[in-house]
Scaffold this active site. Structure first.
Site, PDB file in Angstrom:
ATOM      1  N   GLU A 117       8.426   5.189  -6.431  1.00 13.24           N
ATOM      2  CA  GLU A 117       8.290   4.887  -7.862  1.00 13.24           C
ATOM      3  C   GLU A 117       6.935   4.271  -8.190  1.00 13.24           C
ATOM      4  O   GLU A 117       6.559   4.173  -9.350  1.00 13.24           O
ATOM      5  CB  GLU A 117       9.442   3.976  -8.318  1.00 13.24           C
ATOM      6  CG  GLU A 117       9.318   2.490  -7.995  1.00 13.24           C
ATOM      7  CD  GLU A 117       9.687   2.131  -6.560  1.00 13.24           C
ATOM      8  OE1 GLU A 117       9.829   3.054  -5.731  1.00 13.24           O
ATOM      9  OE2 GLU A 117       9.805   0.924  -6.259  1.00 13.24           O
TER      10      GLU A 117
ATOM     11  N   HIS B 204       7.926   3.119  -1.347  1.00 13.94           N
ATOM     12  CA  HIS B 204       8.211   3.032  -2.783  1.00 13.94           C
ATOM     13  C   HIS B 204       7.671   4.235  -3.555  1.00 13.94           C
ATOM     14  O   HIS B 204       6.576   4.164  -4.103  1.00 13.94           O
ATOM     15  CB  HIS B 204       7.549   1.778  -3.354  1.00 13.94           C
ATOM     16  CG  HIS B 204       8.226   0.501  -2.986  1.00 13.94           C
ATOM     17  ND1 HIS B 204       9.302  -0.001  -3.689  1.00 13.94           N
ATOM     18  CD2 HIS B 204       7.985  -0.384  -1.998  1.00 13.94           C
ATOM     19  CE1 HIS B 204       9.685  -1.147  -3.156  1.00 13.94           C
ATOM     20  NE2 HIS B 204       8.899  -1.405  -2.119  1.00 13.94           N
TER      21      HIS B 204
ATOM     22  N   CYS C   8      13.610   0.376  -0.383  1.00 14.83           N
ATOM     23  CA  CYS C   8      13.183  -0.919   0.135  1.00 14.83           C
ATOM     24  C   CYS C   8      14.373  -1.881   0.253  1.00 14.83           C
ATOM     25  O   CYS C   8      15.238  -1.675   1.081  1.00 14.83           O
ATOM     26  CB  CYS C   8      12.050  -1.485  -0.713  1.00 14.83           C
ATOM     27  SG  CYS C   8      11.102  -2.753   0.146  1.00 14.83           S
TER      28      CYS C   8
END
Lengths: 82, 244
Positions: free
Chosen positions: B208, B206, B89
């Site tokens: 994560e 993302h 990002c």
């Protein structure tokens, strides 16, 4: 000597400017239907100390190239006055 | 392998990434402040991760000011010496601004900050983070950005395509890459790219944020696992060469 740089950073002409597009529809709501194309960029002023105007220009040019604009999507122009 | 996670003023996904690496994947993590200068503790089989967020408030352009943080000079030489660098990002935006990745992330064409789950498809298995992924599968990974519209000029795009530098493309849940699945106007539905030497990775989604059952989605863990397995294999290969 103290100089002032007046810098304009604008989106490249061939790229879509979503901000400008949003403003066009805002202008329509305002009744200004004649506005066809709006481009939005940044106006930046820098107060800078330099021995002469040429040196000030060189420094501002470096600032524009390396930080203030991204050549992949923007172009810049500036004027200088003391 | 170990990971270095760089925190810039305004980073806000650093904790998520550190949690995934340390607690979910039991990896060694060193936390780096943007004013740190040395990456001497890392070798080329390690990974420097630039997390998401709004470094320097996204002032000027996303990633533009972070690119001149003291640590970035070391990150650039680390990448040039072959170490893994992964930007997620805002991290992706910083890597483009730093010139480690080609192109730029512009304002989304739909003018919205888009925050939702969507699907991405790995383009090939030629890089560390895609090596163990299934190229026929659509991975569900969330995005959250207003500037994710990947753009590069025609010449650069041609090079990116020819060199196999596309990592991921936005697709529907069946893996079809089409306009309807493109959330931000990115050229060729690009969600992530790599550099020519394939050791620097940038992606807007993302991973994560989807690594544990408790989060309802674990697709993101596969990317981390792929990188870790790939690096481990490289280490073994190097040892084999040395012993030969």
């Amino acid at each position: 000597m103290n100089y002032t740089a007046e810098i304009n950073v604008m989106p490249l002409k061939e790229l879509l400017d979503p901000q400008g597009k949003a403003v066009v529809s805002g202008l329509k709501n305002l009744g200004i239907n004649e506005a066809k194309d709006v481009r939005i960029g940044k106006h930046i002023t820098i107060q800078i100390e330099a021995e002469n105007e040429e040196q000030a220009k060189t420094k501002v040019d470096t600032a524009c190239k390396k930080l203030l604009s991204n050549p992949v999507m923007e172009y810049y122009e500036f004027t200088m006055h003391s | 392998m170990k990971f270095g996670v760089v925190i810039f003023p305004g980073s806000n996904c650093d904790r998520d990434v550190i949690h995934v690496l340390e607690n979910v994947l039991q990896q060694e993590v060193k936390i780096l402040w943007h004013k740190d200068k040395s990456l001497d503790a890392f070798d080329t089989n390690d990974c420097i991760l630039l997390p998401g967020g709004f470094s320097y408030g996204d002032y000027l352009r996303s990633g533009a000011i972070a690119r001149f943080s003291p640590i970035m000079e070391s990150v650039i030489s680390f990448a040039n010496s072959g170490g893994y660098v992964w930007g997620i990002c805002n991290g992706f935006q910083i890597l483009c601004e730093a010139g480690l990745l080609p192109g730029v992330l512009m304002r989304n064409t739909n003018r919205n900050f888009v925050c939702k789950n969507l699907f991405i498809k790995p383009e090939h298995n030629d890089t560390a983070i895609t090596a163990n992924l299934d190229v026929n599968r659509a991975y569900k990974i969330p995005i959250a950005h207003a500037e994710g519209n990947f753009y590069a000029d025609e010449k650069t795009m041609k090079r990116i395509e020819e060199n196999g530098q596309i990592l991921f493309r936005y697709c529907d849940e069946n893996g079809n890459v089409n306009d309807a699945a493109n959330p931000n106007g990115s050229l060729l539905n690009i969600a992530g790219i790599t550099n020519e030497t394939k050791n620097v990775f940038g992606m807007m989604p993302h991973p994560e944020r989807c690594t544990e059952d408790a989060l309802g989605n674990t697709d993101g863990i596969e990317l981390f696992r792929s990188l870790i397995a790939y690096a481990a294999k490289m280490e073994v290969d190097v040892m084999d060469d040395l012993l030969r």
